[in-house]
Design a protein around this motif. Structure first.
Motif, PDB file in Angstrom:
ATOM      1  N   UNK A  10      -4.667  27.425  21.975  1.00  0.00           N
ATOM      2  CA  UNK A  10      -5.830  26.536  22.107  1.00  0.00           C
ATOM      3  C   UNK A  10      -6.478  26.329  20.744  1.00  0.00           C
ATOM      4  N   UNK A  11      -5.681  26.392  19.676  1.00  0.00           N
ATOM      5  CA  UNK A  11      -6.245  26.434  18.323  1.00  0.00           C
ATOM      6  C   UNK A  11      -6.327  25.067  17.652  1.00  0.00           C
ATOM      7  N   UNK A  12      -6.043  23.991  18.397  1.00  0.00           N
ATOM      8  CA  UNK A  12      -6.135  22.663  17.801  1.00  0.00           C
ATOM      9  C   UNK A  12      -7.588  22.254  17.616  1.00  0.00           C
ATOM     10  N   UNK A  13      -7.822  21.211  16.805  1.00  0.00           N
ATOM     11  CA  UNK A  13      -9.212  20.766  16.649  1.00  0.00           C
ATOM     12  C   UNK A  13      -9.638  19.909  17.836  1.00  0.00           C
ATOM     13  N   UNK A  14      -8.644  19.385  18.576  1.00  0.00           N
ATOM     14  CA  UNK A  14      -8.962  18.674  19.810  1.00  0.00           C
ATOM     15  C   UNK A  14      -9.746  17.397  19.610  1.00  0.00           C
ATOM     16  N   UNK A  15      -9.551  16.732  18.478  1.00  0.00           N
ATOM     17  CA  UNK A  15     -10.364  15.548  18.193  1.00  0.00           C
ATOM     18  C   UNK A  15      -9.732  14.241  18.678  1.00  0.00           C
ATOM     19  N   UNK A  16      -8.417  14.273  18.977  1.00  0.00           N
ATOM     20  CA  UNK A  16      -7.768  13.032  19.405  1.00  0.00           C
ATOM     21  C   UNK A  16      -8.335  12.508  20.721  1.00  0.00           C
ATOM     22  N   UNK A  17      -8.951  13.428  21.480  1.00  0.00           N
ATOM     23  CA  UNK A  17      -9.499  13.028  22.775  1.00  0.00           C
ATOM     24  C   UNK A  17     -10.836  12.310  22.653  1.00  0.00           C
ATOM     25  N   UNK A  19     -14.901  11.565  20.832  1.00  0.00           N
ATOM     26  CA  UNK A  19     -16.085  12.348  20.464  1.00  0.00           C
ATOM     27  C   UNK A  19     -16.444  13.354  21.557  1.00  0.00           C
ATOM     28  N   UNK A  20     -17.320  14.286  21.229  1.00  0.00           N
ATOM     29  CA  UNK A  20     -17.701  15.324  22.190  1.00  0.00           C
ATOM     30  C   UNK A  20     -17.063  16.638  21.798  1.00  0.00           C
ATOM     31  N   UNK A  21     -17.172  17.636  22.674  1.00  0.00           N
ATOM     32  CA  UNK A  21     -16.588  18.935  22.355  1.00  0.00           C
ATOM     33  C   UNK A  21     -15.065  18.821  22.225  1.00  0.00           C
ATOM     34  N   UNK A  22     -14.414  19.762  21.513  1.00  0.00           N
ATOM     35  CA  UNK A  22     -12.954  19.722  21.411  1.00  0.00           C
ATOM     36  C   UNK A  22     -12.335  19.687  22.815  1.00  0.00           C
ATOM     37  N   UNK A  23     -11.203  18.996  22.937  1.00  0.00           N
ATOM     38  CA  UNK A  23     -10.698  18.693  24.284  1.00  0.00           C
ATOM     39  C   UNK A  23     -10.439  19.926  25.145  1.00  0.00           C
ATOM     40  N   UNK A  24     -10.015  21.031  24.513  1.00  0.00           N
ATOM     41  CA  UNK A  24      -9.674  22.202  25.334  1.00  0.00           C
ATOM     42  C   UNK A  24     -10.896  22.842  25.984  1.00  0.00           C
ATOM     43  N   UNK A  25     -12.092  22.421  25.544  1.00  0.00           N
ATOM     44  CA  UNK A  25     -13.326  22.964  26.126  1.00  0.00           C
ATOM     45  C   UNK A  25     -14.070  21.935  26.964  1.00  0.00           C
ATOM     46  N   UNK A  26     -13.503  20.749  27.102  1.00  0.00           N
ATOM     47  CA  UNK A  26     -14.166  19.738  27.931  1.00  0.00           C
ATOM     48  C   UNK A  26     -13.889  19.995  29.397  1.00  0.00           C
ATOM     49  N   UNK A  30     -15.531  20.158  36.415  1.00  0.00           N
ATOM     50  CA  UNK A  30     -16.611  21.112  36.173  1.00  0.00           C
ATOM     51  C   UNK A  30     -16.250  22.365  35.393  1.00  0.00           C
ATOM     52  N   UNK A  31     -14.983  22.531  35.045  1.00  0.00           N
ATOM     53  CA  UNK A  31     -14.593  23.735  34.300  1.00  0.00           C
ATOM     54  C   UNK A  31     -13.815  23.357  33.056  1.00  0.00           C
ATOM     55  N   UNK A  32     -14.047  24.085  31.935  1.00  0.00           N
ATOM     56  CA  UNK A  32     -13.313  23.745  30.720  1.00  0.00           C
ATOM     57  C   UNK A  32     -11.799  23.792  30.954  1.00  0.00           C
ATOM     58  N   UNK A  33     -11.097  22.901  30.281  1.00  0.00           N
ATOM     59  CA  UNK A  33      -9.633  22.857  30.378  1.00  0.00           C
ATOM     60  C   UNK A  33      -9.038  24.238  30.123  1.00  0.00           C
ATOM     61  N   UNK A  34      -9.550  24.911  29.090  1.00  0.00           N
ATOM     62  CA  UNK A  34      -9.004  26.232  28.761  1.00  0.00           C
ATOM     63  C   UNK A  34      -9.139  27.189  29.939  1.00  0.00           C
ATOM     64  N   UNK A  35     -10.265  27.096  30.658  1.00  0.00           N
ATOM     65  CA  UNK A  35     -10.464  28.002  31.795  1.00  0.00           C
ATOM     66  C   UNK A  35      -9.430  27.749  32.894  1.00  0.00           C
ATOM     67  N   UNK A  36      -9.117  26.477  33.134  1.00  0.00           N
ATOM     68  CA  UNK A  36      -8.067  26.167  34.120  1.00  0.00           C
ATOM     69  C   UNK A  36      -6.767  26.831  33.706  1.00  0.00           C
ATOM     70  N   UNK A  37      -6.417  26.704  32.409  1.00  0.00           N
ATOM     71  CA  UNK A  37      -5.154  27.276  31.936  1.00  0.00           C
ATOM     72  C   UNK A  37      -5.173  28.797  32.051  1.00  0.00           C
ATOM     73  N   UNK A  38      -6.315  29.399  31.725  1.00  0.00           N
ATOM     74  CA  UNK A  38      -6.428  30.862  31.849  1.00  0.00           C
ATOM     75  C   UNK A  38      -6.228  31.266  33.308  1.00  0.00           C
ATOM     76  N   UNK A  39      -6.867  30.513  34.218  1.00  0.00           N
ATOM     77  CA  UNK A  39      -6.736  30.815  35.654  1.00  0.00           C
ATOM     78  C   UNK A  39      -5.280  30.849  36.081  1.00  0.00           C
TER      79      UNK A  39
END
Ligand code: MG
Length: 384
Positions: A10-17, A19-26, A30-39
């Motif tokens: 999850x170490x990318x800057x996530x800017x291609x998605x 403006x706003x927070x990096x994509x892996x935390x959007x 209702x839950x950050x993308x990273x949290x889904x992947x962790x689940x």
């Protein structure tokens, strides 16, 4: 039994998605993308260690996304994906797994079945495993913005993650080809001459990249999960005392509540609502009042247990709504503290916790001040 670890990149800057927070935390539903992947990986029974690799600047975002999962601290990746994976592989050296799965955190829709199939291939003897999907669209090269020549698609496939590897071999490939700047790890396995096996990828296992991918991923996620509600109700009788516990908060009062535990009717009703949503019995089955060890117990233990059951099923708590029914004590002044307390026990944002109160206009046992009642509704999402 084979020891299996997983690395979430999850170490990318996530800017291609955009403006706003990096994509892996959007958020997705209702839950950050990273949290889904962790689940997905925390819920995989064969994976015993999960290492997340992030950007240093995202440390706080990651802690929030991973809240309540029992994970080792995230480690900081490098400037390229390949460098981040190399660091992730080094970080799990102490576990010395037989196999490692490497997954892009931006693919939050990976199914438990795909994770299992990749692991099964490794156990069956493959040194490297890649999920592949055939290219079905016609291909065309674009050069300087102009539509150029057709590219034959025969034999072409799209490579997804999780990719699975013999841990020692992929680690040594990463050390040996550290400057290769590969876009995935199977490319390094290939350079190292590892035996590669393919498994069918999944159309739904998309990599969320462009702004439009979020809405698409949400539609897929909604189709792959079910939303459930449960309700709970509880009553406790007043007795002599100087405070009552409600929703994990001690409230000064000229009486106390009678009960085997701390008699927190709010948390009991909510625990029952969560168990109801899981169709997993009731609080009395999980914590029999006949058992001495629950005497005087803090009721947050019961609620934590129910939240843990949701997590074990790969689910998420979306919302809860508690109503306290009594004439006294007045709930209003304590409402916010109660919301904070419940949000903390459940590991969810306070915006997902509602606490309300009502009287019964002097009628019935609550009206006569003989006892206090609570009811609760819990809404959860479970994988379908
Ligand atoms: Mg009770």
């Amino acid at each position: 039994m084979a020891r299996i670890a997983a690395i979430l990149v999850a170490a990318g800057d996530g800017v291609r998605a955009g403006p706003g927070p990096p994509k892996q935390y959007r958020p997705l539903m209702g839950e950050p993308i990273l949290r889904h992947s962790i689940e997905r990986f925390a819920g995989a029974p064969l994976v015993s260690k999960l290492q997340v690799v992030i950007r240093e600047a995202h440390t706080a975002l990651c802690s929030q996304a991973a809240a309540d999962f029992d994970l080792p601290p995230a480690i900081v990746g490098g400037t390229t994906r390949q460098c981040s994976v190399r660091r992730g592989l080094a970080a799990i050296e102490d576990v010395n797994p037989d196999f490692v799965l490497i997954h892009d955190a931006a693919r939050p829709l990976v199914s438990p079945a795909l994770i299992e199939v990749v692991i099964a291939k490794l156990i069956a003897g493959a040194e490297a495993v890649v999920p592949l999907l055939p290219v079905t669209d016609s291909l065309r090269r674009i050069s300087s913005g102009e539509v150029g020549e057709a590219v034959p698609r025969e034999g072409l496939c799209r490579a997804q993650t999780p990719q699975g590897f013999d841990y020692k071999k992929i680690r040594s490939a990463h050390e040996r080809f550290a400057g290769a700047n590969a876009t995935d790890d199977i490319a390094l396995a290939e350079r190292a001459g590892m035996r590669i096996a393919a498994v069918p990828g999944e159309e739904a296992n998309i990599k969320v990249t462009a702004p439009g991918d979020f809405a698409f991923a949400e539609r897929l996620l909604a189709g792959a999960s079910e939303v459930r509600t449960g309700n709970g109700f509880d009553v406790h009788r007043f007795r002599a005392g100087d405070h009552v516990w409600l929703c994990g908060v001690p409230i000064p009062h000229d009486r106390g509540l009678e009960g085997h535990s701390d008699a927190d009717a709010g948390l009991h009703a909510l625990t029952d609502a969560m168990l109801g949503a899981l169709a997993a019995g009731d609080i009395g089955q999980h914590f029999p009042p006949s058992e001495e060890r629950w005497r005087g117990a803090a009721s947050r233990v019961f609620l934590q247990h129910a939240a843990e059951l949701v997590k074990q099923r790969g689910g998420a708590i979306l919302h809860c709504d508690i109503t306290i029914i009594c004439e006294w004590p007045k709930i209003g002044p304590h409402r916010e503290a109660m919301r904070v307390s419940v949000a903390e026990v459940l590991g969810i944002d306070i915006s997902r916790v509602s606490v309300k109160a009502t009287t019964t206009e002097g009628l019935g046992f609550t009206g006569r001040g003989e006892g206090l009642a609570a009811q609760a509704v819990a809404t959860i999402r479970l994988p379908a």
